[in-house]
Structures are given as C-alpha cells and as structure tokens.
Write an enzyme that holds these catalytic residues in place. Structure first.
Site, short mmCIF file in Angstrom:
data_model
loop_
_atom_site.label_atom_id
_atom_site.label_comp_id
_atom_site.label_asym_id
_atom_site.label_seq_id
_atom_site.Cartn_x
_atom_site.Cartn_y
_atom_site.Cartn_z
CE LYS A 166 75.12 47.10 42.26
NZ LYS A 166 75.79 48.32 42.72
NE ARG A 246 66.75 54.98 39.12
CZ ARG A 246 68.04 54.67 39.18
NH1 ARG A 246 68.49 53.56 38.62
NH2 ARG A 246 68.89 55.47 39.80
NE ARG A 266 70.74 50.50 45.18
CZ ARG A 266 70.71 51.29 44.14
NH1 ARG A 266 70.15 52.49 44.24
NH2 ARG A 266 71.23 50.92 42.98
CG ASN A 276 74.43 49.65 45.86
OD1 ASN A 276 74.79 48.69 45.18
ND2 ASN A 276 74.25 50.86 45.34
CG HIS A 279 72.25 48.17 38.25
ND1 HIS A 279 72.77 49.43 38.14
CD2 HIS A 279 71.70 47.88 37.03
CE1 HIS A 279 72.58 49.88 36.92
NE2 HIS A 279 71.92 48.96 36.22
#
Length: 332
Positions: A166, A246, A266, A276, A279
């Site tokens: 991000k 994830r 994160r 965070n 993604h």
C-alpha cells in the site's frame, strides 16, 4: 552524474535485431529480461542486478532488456504474464528463469558465469539448451481448448493471488524489504507493477464497504500515492497461495498483529487501519475478480467470472454503480 550513467548502463535496451545480435555476441554471460510492453520490465530484480554487477565485475556479466513485441526472435514469449529471463553465452541460450525469483536468479547467474569462465579459460563445451517449457505449455493450452479436463484450470485458480504493497509502505521506502520477505517466505512473483490507483478503481475495489464510515478514508488512502501490485504464486504448493499470503500479512489491525503475530508484515510495517502496509485477496475467486480490475490483461484460464466481467464493464464505461455489490474480501 556518474551514478546516473551507471544506472542507465545497467540494462541495455535491445529494440532491433541488429542490437540483439550485437548484445548476444558480447563476451561472457548476458541476462535478458524479456518483458511485455503493457507491463514493462521487471523492477524488483534491478537492485539484485546492481549488486551482482558490483560484486562480479563488468567484464563477463551483462544485463539487457527486450520487449517481446519488438523482436521476431522473441515471438513465442509474447503475451506471457510472468517475467522471463533468458541467459545467453556465446550467442546461445544456456538457461531460462521464469518469475522474479531473486534467489534463483542469483544462483543461476553465478552458476552460468562460472560455467562460461571454464568455457573461455579451459575450452570446455558450452551446454546449450532449448526452452522446452514453451512447447509444453502450447501443447497443454491446446489440450484445454480442445475440451480437455479442467484440472489445469482449477490448479491455476489455486496458485495465483493478488498482493498490494500500500501507499503508506511504499512511501516509507519499505517496498524492497517487503518483496524480499515475500520471496524468503517461498512465494514467486510472476508480475510486478508500481502505479497510483484511480479513485474509480478503488471505489469498485472496496465497493462492499461503500456504506461504512471509513470508506472515503480508505479510498483516499489507496489513491494517495503509488502502490506496488504483485501477482504471487508458490512453487511448492503445499498450501493454497491466497491462504499462505494472508498468513504472512497477519491480522488486519497492526496493533493486533503485533500482539498475535509479531513477525507478520502488518506487525512489522503497518501503523493502524487502513495504514496496514499490505493487502491480499481472500481466496482464488476474489483474486480473479481483483485481478480483472487491476490487471485486466492477466487471465487465469479461458473463462472469466461474471462478477469480473461486471468490473470490466464498469471500468470501460467509467461507471461506479453505488447499489451493486461485488464480493471482494472483507479486508482493507
């Protein structure tokens, strides 16, 4: 000024057949990044190439860029999503690496460079190869189009997922660190692109959260600066790639991540929601839909889900439907 010249000279851009033949006639080993015009050269490996060029020297190691659509000799590589690196010595193909796999690239460069040194110094025979994967893939795709079983299609759905570094992490200069951790965790990067998202893209991407108070803040953040987009796969597919990614990201809230999974991305690079750092797609189906929006030229297989087609239709029309909800992951 000197460092700028050095950076430009790191990878020679081959745009004509004459330049191709001239570059491949260079003494030593030449590593060619074959790329597609719509996605550009593979940026994550540039720092590795710079490092190796310094360590190994300039006499026998050369790097080049070649757009597949510009050279007839690269015709069979056109339209391929993953980065392809061709290794040439004495004008002959001696190795191929697919994907932005830094450890494998480094090992292949060192191995082939040592082999070429022995060829030049001791007169050993050069081991020339053919890129057999091309004919194998053509045969497999032909089988699928002729009505073969859907085994390969299901497999491809399970082994690709979307990752986004991000704007907050990119802005803090953490892109290379995160990419290195991704590769160290056993993921292969088959496509990489850094760009700033549009508001329309992010409104569609997070449309399932359109009624939430944080929606505007989330969309604004994702459009606030460059993001680094990656398509990930895993060579050793012991775990679904979306699930594995994830797990590496950790909990959505960086505070929770630092408490429960302190080694997650994160926890290490996020500050608070939505800042965070990363993604990831929730599962294979979500990956297909997200990729349809952010990488419209990328395809898993012959069919595209209806939801993904809806995304593309909205993208082409420039419309963001406020009432239509597409099943993107419930995550930021």
């Amino acid at each position: 000024m000197g460092s700028k010249k050095k950076e430009i000279a790191l990878q020679v851009n081959i745009s004509t057949q004459e330049l191709w033949e001239e570059m491949l006639s260079s003494k030593g080993l030449t590593v060619v990044d074959v790329y597609q015009g719509w996605c550009g050269p593979c940026k994550p490996v540039v720092s590795l190439f710079q490092k190796m060029r310094i360590e190994v020297g300039l006499d026998l190691l050369h790097f080049a860029l070649a757009e597949a659509d510009c050279l007839d000799v690269l015709e069979k590589y056109r339209g391929r999503c993953e980065p392809t690196f061709l290794f040439y010595a004495g004008g002959k193909l001696v190795a191929v690496v697919r994907g932005a796999n830094a450890p494998l690239l480094q090992k292949t460069i060192l191995d082939q460079l040592e082999a070429e040194r022995k060829v030049l110094a001791e007169g050993r025979e050069r081991k020339v190869i053919k890129d057999e994967a091309l004919s194998e893939e053509e045969e497999r795709f032909s089988h699928e189009k002729d009505g073969g079983e859907d085994v390969d299609v299901a497999s491809s759905e399970k082994t690709c997922t979307l990752a986004i570094i991000k704007p907050d992490a990119v802005g803090h200069g953490k892109t290379d660190e995160i990419i290195m951790k991704i590769q160290e965790a056993g993921f292969d990067i088959i496509m990489s692109e850094e760009r700033t998202m549009t508001e329309a893209e992010m409104q569609l991407f997070y449309q399932h959260r359109a009624g939430e108070e944080a929606f505007e803040k989330l969309v604004h953040h994702m459009c606030s600066g460059p993001s680094h987009l990656l398509i990930l796969t895993r060579t050793e597919d012991t775990e679904d790639v979306a699930t594995a990614w994830r797990a590496l990201m950790g909990p959505c809230d960086p505070h929770v991540a630092r408490r429960e999974q302190p080694d997650s991305l994160r926890a290490l690079y996020g500050t608070e929601v939505p800042f965070n750092a990363v993604h990831g797609s929730r599962d294979a189906e979500d990956a297909r839909q997200e990729l349809a929006l952010l990488f419209p030229s990328f395809t898993f297989a012959d069919h595209v889900p209806e939801a993904a087609l809806a995304i593309l239709a909205h993208r082409e029309e420039g419309v963001v439907g406020p009432t239509e909800v597409l099943p993107f992951p419930e995550d930021v």
